[in-house]
Design a protein around this motif. Structure first.
Motif, PDB file in Angstrom:
ATOM      1  N   THR A  65       7.059 -35.177  20.324  1.00  0.00           N
ATOM      2  CA  THR A  65       7.971 -36.220  19.855  1.00  0.00           C
ATOM      3  C   THR A  65       8.837 -36.759  20.987  1.00  0.00           C
ATOM      4  N   THR A  66       8.928 -36.037  22.088  1.00  0.00           N
ATOM      5  CA  THR A  66       9.682 -36.537  23.236  1.00  0.00           C
ATOM      6  C   THR A  66       8.852 -37.508  24.078  1.00  0.00           C
ATOM      7  N   SER A 119       4.544 -45.776  25.948  1.00  0.00           N
ATOM      8  CA  SER A 119       5.142 -46.033  24.651  1.00  0.00           C
ATOM      9  C   SER A 119       4.615 -47.357  24.097  1.00  0.00           C
ATOM     10  N   SER A 133       6.081 -41.493  19.537  1.00  0.00           N
ATOM     11  CA  SER A 133       6.846 -40.466  18.821  1.00  0.00           C
ATOM     12  C   SER A 133       6.270 -40.154  17.441  1.00  0.00           C
TER      13      SER A 133
END
Length: 223
Positions: A65-66, A119, A133
Protein backbone atom coordinates in the motif's frame (compact mmCIF):
# COMPACT_ATOMS: atom_id res chain seq x y z
CA UNK A 1 25.08 -9.82 -6.09
CA UNK A 2 21.92 -8.32 -4.61
CA UNK A 3 21.26 -6.18 -1.56
CA UNK A 4 18.71 -8.12 0.51
CA UNK A 5 16.61 -6.98 3.45
CA UNK A 6 15.11 -9.62 5.77
CA UNK A 7 12.15 -8.56 7.91
CA UNK A 8 12.02 -10.90 10.88
CA UNK A 9 11.39 -11.02 14.61
CA UNK A 10 13.96 -13.80 15.01
CA UNK A 11 17.02 -12.86 17.02
CA UNK A 12 19.30 -15.23 15.10
CA UNK A 13 20.03 -15.46 11.40
CA UNK A 14 18.39 -18.83 10.70
CA UNK A 15 15.49 -17.45 8.63
CA UNK A 16 16.99 -18.88 5.46
CA UNK A 17 20.14 -20.79 6.48
CA UNK A 18 21.37 -21.54 2.94
CA UNK A 19 21.45 -17.82 2.19
CA UNK A 20 24.73 -17.65 4.10
CA UNK A 21 26.34 -19.75 1.35
CA UNK A 22 25.62 -17.09 -1.27
CA UNK A 23 27.41 -13.82 -1.93
CA UNK A 24 24.40 -11.51 -1.54
CA UNK A 25 24.63 -8.69 0.98
CA UNK A 26 22.05 -9.24 3.72
CA UNK A 27 20.58 -6.93 6.35
CA UNK A 28 17.93 -7.83 8.92
CA UNK A 29 15.33 -5.63 10.56
CA UNK A 30 12.42 -6.30 12.92
CA UNK A 31 9.02 -5.94 11.20
CA UNK A 32 8.14 -2.68 12.91
CA UNK A 33 6.91 0.48 11.22
CA UNK A 34 9.52 2.81 12.73
CA UNK A 35 12.28 0.42 11.63
CA UNK A 36 10.92 0.19 8.10
CA UNK A 37 10.81 3.95 7.70
CA UNK A 38 14.55 4.04 8.27
CA UNK A 39 15.29 0.86 6.34
CA UNK A 40 18.39 0.80 4.13
CA UNK A 41 18.03 0.54 0.35
CA UNK A 42 17.49 -2.98 -0.91
CA UNK A 43 17.00 -4.81 -4.20
CA UNK A 44 14.67 -7.37 -2.66
CA UNK A 45 12.81 -7.93 0.61
CA UNK A 46 12.45 -11.30 2.35
CA UNK A 47 9.55 -11.49 4.82
CA UNK A 48 9.79 -14.12 7.54
CA UNK A 49 6.41 -15.89 7.70
CA UNK A 50 7.57 -19.10 9.36
CA UNK A 51 5.91 -18.49 12.71
CA UNK A 52 3.35 -15.70 12.46
CA UNK A 53 1.39 -15.85 9.20
CA UNK A 54 -1.11 -13.18 10.26
CA UNK A 55 1.64 -10.68 11.02
CA UNK A 56 3.46 -11.52 7.78
CA UNK A 57 0.33 -11.01 5.68
CA UNK A 58 -0.36 -7.67 7.37
CA UNK A 59 3.24 -6.61 6.79
CA UNK A 60 3.16 -7.54 3.09
CA UNK A 61 -0.11 -5.65 2.60
CA UNK A 62 1.32 -2.59 4.34
CA UNK A 63 4.44 -2.67 2.16
CA UNK A 64 2.35 -2.82 -1.02
CA UNK A 65 0.00 0.00 0.00
CA UNK A 66 3.01 2.30 0.29
CA UNK A 67 3.64 1.81 -3.44
CA UNK A 68 6.77 -0.27 -2.83
CA UNK A 69 8.29 -1.43 -6.13
CA UNK A 70 10.84 -3.81 -4.60
CA UNK A 71 10.16 -7.55 -5.07
CA UNK A 72 8.94 -9.36 -1.95
CA UNK A 73 9.69 -13.03 -1.30
CA UNK A 74 7.90 -14.82 1.52
CA UNK A 75 9.90 -17.30 3.61
CA UNK A 76 7.63 -20.13 4.80
CA UNK A 77 7.56 -23.54 6.35
CA UNK A 78 5.86 -26.16 4.20
CA UNK A 79 2.76 -25.98 6.39
CA UNK A 80 2.35 -22.28 5.64
CA UNK A 81 2.06 -22.72 1.87
CA UNK A 82 -1.69 -23.35 2.01
CA UNK A 83 -2.31 -19.94 3.59
CA UNK A 84 -0.71 -17.84 0.84
CA UNK A 85 -2.92 -16.27 -1.84
CA UNK A 86 -2.65 -13.42 -4.39
CA UNK A 87 -4.05 -11.04 -1.78
CA UNK A 88 -0.70 -11.17 0.01
CA UNK A 89 0.87 -9.16 -2.80
CA UNK A 90 4.16 -11.07 -2.79
CA UNK A 91 6.26 -11.90 -5.86
CA UNK A 92 7.35 -15.38 -4.81
CA UNK A 93 7.62 -17.81 -1.90
CA UNK A 94 10.49 -19.97 -0.73
CA UNK A 95 10.67 -22.68 1.93
CA UNK A 96 13.07 -22.07 4.80
CA UNK A 97 14.70 -25.42 3.96
CA UNK A 98 15.54 -24.42 0.37
CA UNK A 99 19.08 -24.93 -0.85
CA UNK A 100 21.40 -22.16 -2.10
CA UNK A 101 20.78 -22.88 -5.80
CA UNK A 102 17.01 -22.56 -5.43
CA UNK A 103 17.26 -19.42 -3.32
CA UNK A 104 19.63 -17.78 -5.76
CA UNK A 105 17.35 -18.64 -8.70
CA UNK A 106 14.28 -17.21 -6.98
CA UNK A 107 16.11 -14.00 -6.10
CA UNK A 108 17.41 -13.67 -9.65
CA UNK A 109 14.02 -14.31 -11.27
CA UNK A 110 12.12 -12.01 -8.89
CA UNK A 111 14.59 -9.23 -9.59
CA UNK A 112 14.23 -9.66 -13.37
CA UNK A 113 10.42 -9.66 -13.18
CA UNK A 114 10.36 -6.55 -11.02
CA UNK A 115 9.06 -3.51 -12.85
CA UNK A 116 9.16 -0.09 -11.18
CA UNK A 117 5.69 0.80 -9.99
CA UNK A 118 4.51 4.05 -11.50
CA UNK A 119 1.54 5.52 -9.72
CA UNK A 120 -1.34 5.20 -12.17
CA UNK A 121 -4.76 6.63 -11.49
CA UNK A 122 -7.92 5.96 -13.44
CA UNK A 123 -10.49 8.74 -13.17
CA UNK A 124 -13.79 8.20 -14.92
CA UNK A 125 -17.52 8.70 -14.33
CA UNK A 126 -17.07 9.75 -10.69
CA UNK A 127 -14.83 6.78 -9.88
CA UNK A 128 -11.15 7.20 -8.97
CA UNK A 129 -8.93 4.12 -8.96
CA UNK A 130 -5.39 4.28 -7.59
CA UNK A 131 -3.58 1.25 -8.99
CA UNK A 132 -0.46 1.79 -6.86
CA UNK A 133 -2.28 1.66 -3.52
CA UNK A 134 -5.03 -0.74 -4.60
CA UNK A 135 -7.71 1.72 -3.51
CA UNK A 136 -10.80 3.20 -5.13
CA UNK A 137 -13.12 6.07 -4.33
CA UNK A 138 -16.55 7.18 -5.46
CA UNK A 139 -16.98 10.95 -5.36
CA UNK A 140 -14.16 11.14 -2.84
CA UNK A 141 -15.54 8.39 -0.58
CA UNK A 142 -13.28 5.32 -0.18
CA UNK A 143 -14.70 1.98 -1.29
CA UNK A 144 -14.18 -1.09 0.85
CA UNK A 145 -13.41 -3.61 -1.89
CA UNK A 146 -12.06 -7.13 -1.81
CA UNK A 147 -9.05 -7.91 -3.99
CA UNK A 148 -11.16 -9.44 -6.79
CA UNK A 149 -13.75 -6.65 -6.62
CA UNK A 150 -10.96 -4.12 -7.05
CA UNK A 151 -9.40 -6.06 -9.92
CA UNK A 152 -12.77 -6.35 -11.66
CA UNK A 153 -13.48 -2.63 -11.29
CA UNK A 154 -9.98 -1.70 -12.43
CA UNK A 155 -10.17 -3.93 -15.49
CA UNK A 156 -13.57 -2.68 -16.60
CA UNK A 157 -12.77 0.99 -15.93
CA UNK A 158 -9.46 0.60 -17.73
CA UNK A 159 -11.35 -0.56 -20.82
CA UNK A 160 -14.35 1.81 -20.85
CA UNK A 161 -17.35 1.07 -23.07
CA UNK A 162 -15.88 -2.24 -24.20
CA UNK A 163 -18.12 -5.25 -23.66
CA UNK A 164 -16.60 -8.37 -22.07
CA UNK A 165 -18.20 -11.77 -21.83
CA UNK A 166 -18.18 -13.56 -18.51
CA UNK A 167 -15.62 -16.01 -19.89
CA UNK A 168 -13.33 -13.13 -20.89
CA UNK A 169 -13.62 -11.57 -17.43
CA UNK A 170 -12.81 -14.89 -15.79
CA UNK A 171 -9.66 -15.15 -17.92
CA UNK A 172 -8.56 -11.53 -17.42
CA UNK A 173 -9.43 -11.06 -13.74
CA UNK A 174 -9.41 -14.54 -12.22
CA UNK A 175 -6.81 -16.11 -14.51
CA UNK A 176 -6.77 -19.13 -16.76
CA UNK A 177 -6.13 -21.46 -13.80
CA UNK A 178 -9.47 -20.58 -12.16
CA UNK A 179 -11.79 -23.59 -12.19
CA UNK A 180 -15.01 -21.94 -10.98
CA UNK A 181 -17.98 -21.16 -13.19
CA UNK A 182 -19.03 -17.88 -14.75
CA UNK A 183 -21.59 -17.34 -11.99
CA UNK A 184 -18.80 -15.97 -9.81
CA UNK A 185 -18.58 -12.99 -12.22
CA UNK A 186 -22.26 -12.20 -11.67
CA UNK A 187 -21.83 -12.45 -7.90
CA UNK A 188 -18.87 -10.06 -7.89
CA UNK A 189 -20.63 -7.61 -10.21
CA UNK A 190 -23.65 -7.59 -7.91
CA UNK A 191 -21.49 -6.93 -4.85
CA UNK A 192 -19.49 -4.27 -6.68
CA UNK A 193 -22.63 -2.45 -7.76
CA UNK A 194 -23.94 -2.47 -4.19
CA UNK A 195 -20.74 -0.80 -3.00
CA UNK A 196 -20.82 1.77 -5.81
CA UNK A 197 -24.18 3.00 -4.50
CA UNK A 198 -25.89 5.54 -6.75
CA UNK A 199 -23.12 5.02 -9.31
CA UNK A 200 -23.92 1.32 -9.69
CA UNK A 201 -25.01 1.94 -13.29
CA UNK A 202 -21.38 2.49 -14.37
CA UNK A 203 -21.19 -1.31 -14.47
CA UNK A 204 -23.56 -1.99 -17.34
CA UNK A 205 -25.11 -5.27 -18.39
CA UNK A 206 -25.27 -6.14 -22.07
CA UNK A 207 -28.02 -8.74 -22.30
CA UNK A 208 -26.89 -12.19 -23.45
CA UNK A 209 -23.30 -10.94 -23.76
CA UNK A 210 -21.69 -9.69 -20.55
CA UNK A 211 -20.63 -6.48 -18.86
CA UNK A 212 -19.02 -3.14 -19.63
CA UNK A 213 -17.99 0.07 -17.87
CA UNK A 214 -20.34 2.88 -18.88
CA UNK A 215 -18.71 6.26 -19.44
CA UNK A 216 -20.76 9.28 -18.45
CA UNK A 217 -22.23 11.44 -21.24
CA UNK A 218 -20.09 14.42 -20.20
CA UNK A 219 -16.91 12.38 -20.67
CA UNK A 220 -18.13 11.03 -24.00
CA UNK A 221 -18.81 14.56 -25.23
CA UNK A 222 -15.31 15.75 -24.27
CA UNK A 223 -13.55 12.70 -25.70
Amino acid sequence: MAQLLILTSAVNNDVLPALALLSHRVRSLPPQLDQLLAAPEADLILVDARVNLVQAKSLCSMLRTTGLAIPIILVLTEGGLTAVSPEWGVDDVVLDTAGPAEIDARIRLASVRAVPVVSSTIKTSGVVIDEASYSAKVRGKPLDLTYKEFELLRFLAGNPSRVFTREQLLSEVWGYDYFGGTRTVDVHVRRLRAKLGDLESVIGTVRNVGYRFNVSEDEQNTA
